[in-house]
Design a protein around this motif. Sequence first.
Motif, PDB file in Angstrom:
ATOM      1  N   UNK A 147      12.528  -1.781  -3.364  1.00 19.24           N
ATOM      2  CA  UNK A 147      11.433  -2.526  -2.755  1.00 19.24           C
ATOM      3  C   UNK A 147      11.796  -4.001  -2.900  1.00 19.24           C
ATOM      4  N   UNK A 183      10.454  -7.813  -2.549  1.00 20.51           N
ATOM      5  CA  UNK A 183       9.219  -8.604  -2.402  1.00 20.51           C
ATOM      6  C   UNK A 183       9.549 -10.091  -2.437  1.00 20.51           C
ATOM      7  N   UNK A 205       2.721 -17.629  -2.849  1.00 17.67           N
ATOM      8  CA  UNK A 205       1.938 -16.557  -2.217  1.00 17.67           C
ATOM      9  C   UNK A 205       2.835 -15.341  -2.026  1.00 17.67           C
ATOM     10  N   UNK A 206       2.398 -14.228  -2.595  1.00 14.14           N
ATOM     11  CA  UNK A 206       3.155 -12.988  -2.401  1.00 14.14           C
ATOM     12  C   UNK A 206       2.978 -12.561  -0.943  1.00 14.14           C
ATOM     13  N   UNK A 207       4.072 -12.308  -0.238  1.00 13.64           N
ATOM     14  CA  UNK A 207       3.989 -11.941   1.184  1.00 13.64           C
ATOM     15  C   UNK A 207       3.562 -10.485   1.319  1.00 13.64           C
ATOM     16  N   UNK A 208       2.390 -10.295   1.876  1.00 10.61           N
ATOM     17  CA  UNK A 208       1.770  -8.972   1.879  1.00 10.61           C
ATOM     18  C   UNK A 208       1.370  -8.476   3.262  1.00 10.61           C
ATOM     19  N   UNK A 209       1.788  -9.168   4.319  1.00 12.19           N
ATOM     20  CA  UNK A 209       1.465  -8.636   5.644  1.00 12.19           C
ATOM     21  C   UNK A 209       2.172  -7.291   5.818  1.00 12.19           C
ATOM     22  N   UNK A 210       1.573  -6.390   6.596  1.00 15.25           N
ATOM     23  CA  UNK A 210       2.192  -5.076   6.752  1.00 15.25           C
ATOM     24  C   UNK A 210       3.666  -5.136   7.155  1.00 15.25           C
ATOM     25  N   UNK A 225       5.718  -7.250   6.365  1.00 18.72           N
ATOM     26  CA  UNK A 225       6.535  -7.851   5.301  1.00 18.72           C
ATOM     27  C   UNK A 225       6.808  -6.880   4.158  1.00 18.72           C
ATOM     28  N   UNK A 226       6.438  -5.619   4.335  1.00 18.04           N
ATOM     29  CA  UNK A 226       6.794  -4.612   3.319  1.00 18.04           C
ATOM     30  C   UNK A 226       8.231  -4.187   3.592  1.00 18.04           C
ATOM     31  N   UNK A 251       9.120 -15.309   5.718  1.00 16.25           N
ATOM     32  CA  UNK A 251       7.712 -15.137   6.027  1.00 16.25           C
ATOM     33  C   UNK A 251       7.564 -14.776   7.506  1.00 16.25           C
ATOM     34  N   UNK A 252       6.590 -13.918   7.794  1.00 16.67           N
ATOM     35  CA  UNK A 252       6.380 -13.522   9.187  1.00 16.67           C
ATOM     36  C   UNK A 252       4.998 -13.963   9.657  1.00 16.67           C
ATOM     37  N   UNK A 285       1.722 -13.279  12.471  1.00 16.96           N
ATOM     38  CA  UNK A 285       0.949 -12.063  12.734  1.00 16.96           C
ATOM     39  C   UNK A 285       1.613 -11.103  13.704  1.00 16.96           C
ATOM     40  N   UNK A 287       0.787   1.556   7.568  1.00 19.09           N
ATOM     41  CA  UNK A 287       0.084   0.274   7.707  1.00 19.09           C
ATOM     42  C   UNK A 287       0.575  -0.497   8.931  1.00 19.09           C
ATOM     43  N   UNK A 324      -1.275  -3.801  -0.738  1.00 15.58           N
ATOM     44  CA  UNK A 324      -1.452  -3.293   0.616  1.00 15.58           C
ATOM     45  C   UNK A 324      -2.667  -2.372   0.662  1.00 15.58           C
ATOM     46  N   UNK A 335      -4.369   3.468   4.664  1.00 12.65           N
ATOM     47  CA  UNK A 335      -5.334   4.413   5.236  1.00 12.65           C
ATOM     48  C   UNK A 335      -5.185   5.797   4.607  1.00 12.65           C
ATOM     49  N   UNK A 340      -5.201  -2.738  10.327  1.00 13.08           N
ATOM     50  CA  UNK A 340      -5.497  -3.930   9.554  1.00 13.08           C
ATOM     51  C   UNK A 340      -5.713  -5.071  10.549  1.00 13.08           C
ATOM     52  N   UNK A 377      -3.437 -13.404   7.448  1.00 15.47           N
ATOM     53  CA  UNK A 377      -2.570 -13.194   6.280  1.00 15.47           C
ATOM     54  C   UNK A 377      -3.306 -12.460   5.158  1.00 15.47           C
ATOM     55  N   UNK A 378      -2.633 -11.456   4.623  1.00 19.38           N
ATOM     56  CA  UNK A 378      -3.175 -10.726   3.483  1.00 19.38           C
ATOM     57  C   UNK A 378      -2.876 -11.509   2.222  1.00 19.38           C
TER      58      UNK A 378
END
Lengths: 302, 794
Positions: A174, A176, A182-187, A189-190, A219-220, A222, A257, B697, B700, B759, B763-764
């Motif tokens: 994984x 990260x 800021x931890x990048x958490x957009x879907x 960005x996994x 970083x991405x 939307x 996600x 995250x 669902x 979602x 930004x999350x």
Amino acid sequence: MIKSIPRLLLFSFLTLALYNCEDPVTLESRFEGPELVVEAWLTNISEPQTILLTETQDYYANRLPTPVTDAQVIVCQTVNRQPTANCFIFDHQGEGQYVWEPATAGQALGEVDMEFGLGIQRGEKQYASITMMKRTATIDSISFQLEEESFGLDAGLYAQLYARDPVGTGDAYLIRTTFNDTLLLNPSELNLAYDATFSPGTETDGIAFIAPIRFSINKQNEDGGFVPLESEDHLAVEIISLSDEAYLFLRIVQEQINNGGSGLFDLPVANTPGNIFELETQEPILGFFNVGASARAERTVE
Amino acid sequence: MKRFYALAFLLFALVTTAAAQDRVTVKGYVKDADNGETLIGATVMLSGTTLGTTTNEYGFYSLTVDPDNYTLIASYLGYEDLRREVKLIGNFTEDFELSESGTALAEIVVTAKEEDNNVSAVQMSVENLQMSTIERLPALLGEVDVLRSIQLLPGVSSVGEGAAGFNVRGGSIDQNLVILDEAPVFNSSHLFGFFSVFNPDAVKGVKLYKGGIPARYGGRLSSILDVRMREGNNKQFEMKGGIGTIFSRLSVEAPIVKNKSSFLLAGRRSYIDVLAAPFLGESIQGTKLNFYDLTLKTNYKFSDKDQVFLSGYLGRDVFAPGDQAGFSWGNTTGTVRWNHLFNDRLFSNLTLYYSDYDYAINFGDDPEEDAFDWDASIVNFSAKPEFSYFISPDNVIRFGGQGIYYRFEPANAIAVSDGTEIDISINNQWAVESAVFVENEVSLFKNKVKLNYGVRLSHFAYLGGRPVYEFGEAPREGFARPLTNVTQTEKGETIKDWFNFEPRVAVQYQLDPSSSLKASYQRTAQYIHLLSNTTASIPLDIWTPSTNNIEPSLADQFAVGYFRNFKDNMYEASLELYYKDFKNLVDYVDGADLILNEFVEGQTLAGEGRAYGAEFQLKKVKGRFNGWISYTLAKSERLTTGVNNNEYYDNRFDQTHNFNLTGFYDLSERATLSAVFVYNTGAPVTLASAGYYQLGYFIPHNEDGGRNNFRIPDYHRLDVSVTLNPKKEKANRRWQGQWVFGVYNLYGRRNAFTVSGTQSDGRAILGQPIMTESNQLSVVGSIIPSISYNFKFK
């Protein structure tokens, strides 16, 4: 990726060519009731390790989860699924966070190739899980490179993660990124890697992470487009090793996600397969237990 | 196997000797007088008797009768009947050339068949569509489309607008054998599912077998879509073309040697990229986005006994956003057919074909440093001899065989990473499919009962030349099976093979001159499978043979029907009921990794399926107003261990109600109004009910574990078009122009393709709630008007 990049191309092709549109709809709640969720993603780093216990909620509840505060949590090094004397108590410190702190500098949960067990007691019910700590990749460097404008990419400076997969197949990671704290958490960005590519089955091994993975630490926005770096931007990257079960779990998380909305190319909705079991029923519960080896690097744009 | 050949010859010998030697045979071809195209399914009757026959796929007929003086009548709906007095004392050849009915307000051909064929033919569950009908249907963006038009027929559904392929009686899209002049077309769509790959200018007509599939066809479980190409005008030069919203088309056809040889060359190309070029940003100026196809057909009549046909098809979709990435896919087919008459009653056809579907994808800015290059294909070669023996007007026997050699190349792929080249190819697969069949069609009890019975014996061998994998037990139900053993195999050795005995029977009982009952049973076997787990199939999906880990699929179908014509065959009505049972359907584990995976077999599950329904159809085939109504009430389900809590679940293309209304009305001598109304039950989709957090995250979760547990809103749509033909006084001019004005989705309904929870954008942030929303996606969300211009020059 190599797998979803074509899909992305297809989708942009489709958007370009047609008249599709999206309308919000309101659905009646079909939520049945809260269930226990365990979030136990631990590492071999000598620093406080946290296990989070929460509950499921209506998919459309749009809130933070309800913490579970009435449980006891323990992690032990195990041998052939039997606990050794090396156990670590995770104390509840509020908001469902169960924390273990190293007693001495350098103390960690264990090392690569060790087996670990997780035990949770909540009321009458007991839950348990076993995992192995696998090795991680070696980070060579984070480099910054100027890219020209091309399809789906603005001109600018981007980061690349140069890391090498150790020889021998079956390594999963994984990746990260913490971008300016800021931890990048957009879907989108996994980021997962398996033996330097996206997934098993290609039998690739022991090489530098392939280009799309190297690039994935950026970083991405939307739409899944990469955002160029600016002066003073700071990037911290962590590569955490995953067990095979954890890789499958996160792979399904990644698919789910990012799923929906593309219509024609959606994948079937699937539940993520947890590795923590209720002892009495032997049924898996939600959440996951992984103890990973961590490799870290950071760099600031000058 | 040997025993089966013996059986075939025994039958053949039996019928040969059974035929009385003193009877005489009249044979020949029925063609269009205007352009020499052969007419398939035209009737040749002996006046004053009930004896008659219909022409086969090559326009050939043969009638064996007692010597006498007869009047032969050749007829074909939409054409003038032709009568000939013949004195049959010896064997005789009589060709017919029929002219289209002259009057402008004449009947439009809705079904081109023997007038009471609906009732009198033994065949059920079959749909014929002539190009003249397909061309009049209002079309998306004015593009006449063979495949979209068959979705207006009962028993045919799809997963939604724009999805590739079609679903017949609960079968998935890979269960349809789509053949273009005998050669299979593995991906029948341009631009995913929006346009079919067949150029309407080159197609003579299509025939869809939904059930009662004759023994001569095999290899797929659910349907055969037989697309026949035109031979090309053998009387005079002709040029056709059109300018539409998406494609421009041009075709030329002409005799090479008059009445002996002709050719047809037809091409189409889309021009979205040309039109869009000024609007694209500089970075994507080099973007290629187009699709095209080329069709070529030629034939040569060496003698009255021998004729050879050559057909070829090449189609491609190209998408390349700039120089750094490219993606293209397409089909290539080639067919050689040789018709040979051994004698007046024994007609044969030998088909040799080649078919290839392939795609290529590449990206990366520097081939030395970082690149990705991948191509994949399925290639097959086949030989297919077929014989028809016309024993008597009411007794025909067909027999033959087929051999297919397959080469599957799932991935020839390399990735270059930071200067290191790695080969991520997947080993090729090879297989041979073969079959023999015999089929007999007889009329019994003075034409009261007609029977078509036959059997197909099929065999499939999965061949070596690659590592063969064995997989163990899955750790949990519905999980991937772990690899346990690898064996290297020799090229050509048989790793695993299967025989399947596929009986086919259809029977018709004539209740009275205008009504009949029919019944049929078929067993079908399918040895190659499309691996696809997305809602709609994508061009990257690969085909796999049956292997030591994937069993061949089998289906049994029973159908009964009542058929009735009214008002001198002006109306045709039918009601059919069917039940279908599927075995060994390929399904996938959750999170299946189907692309670029050497061990993809371990990701598959085997399931079962069932489908049942009632199909009603009423057609008005003649008159100023004509068209059809169809209604299907159906259910199609699957059962796979590890999916939907091990219970049956609805297929994505399950439509409880499916209603279609298609109408044509001649407004004047030169204008026709066409309208199509479509209504069907919304598709089932899977929606999550709950969610939970993990690693920041929001995931669902479907609490009941059900698959396809929610129905999206019903679908309905109205399309209309007006076709304006040249004025009557200009009818003899060499240049004939036609305008078509159309509106697709007239009342602009935003029909749902799917409903999904996702979602929300934004930004999350760790420690803050992740917002979610549900949306309905419409693939076509507005009214789509179109204008196209077609021309003909001769």
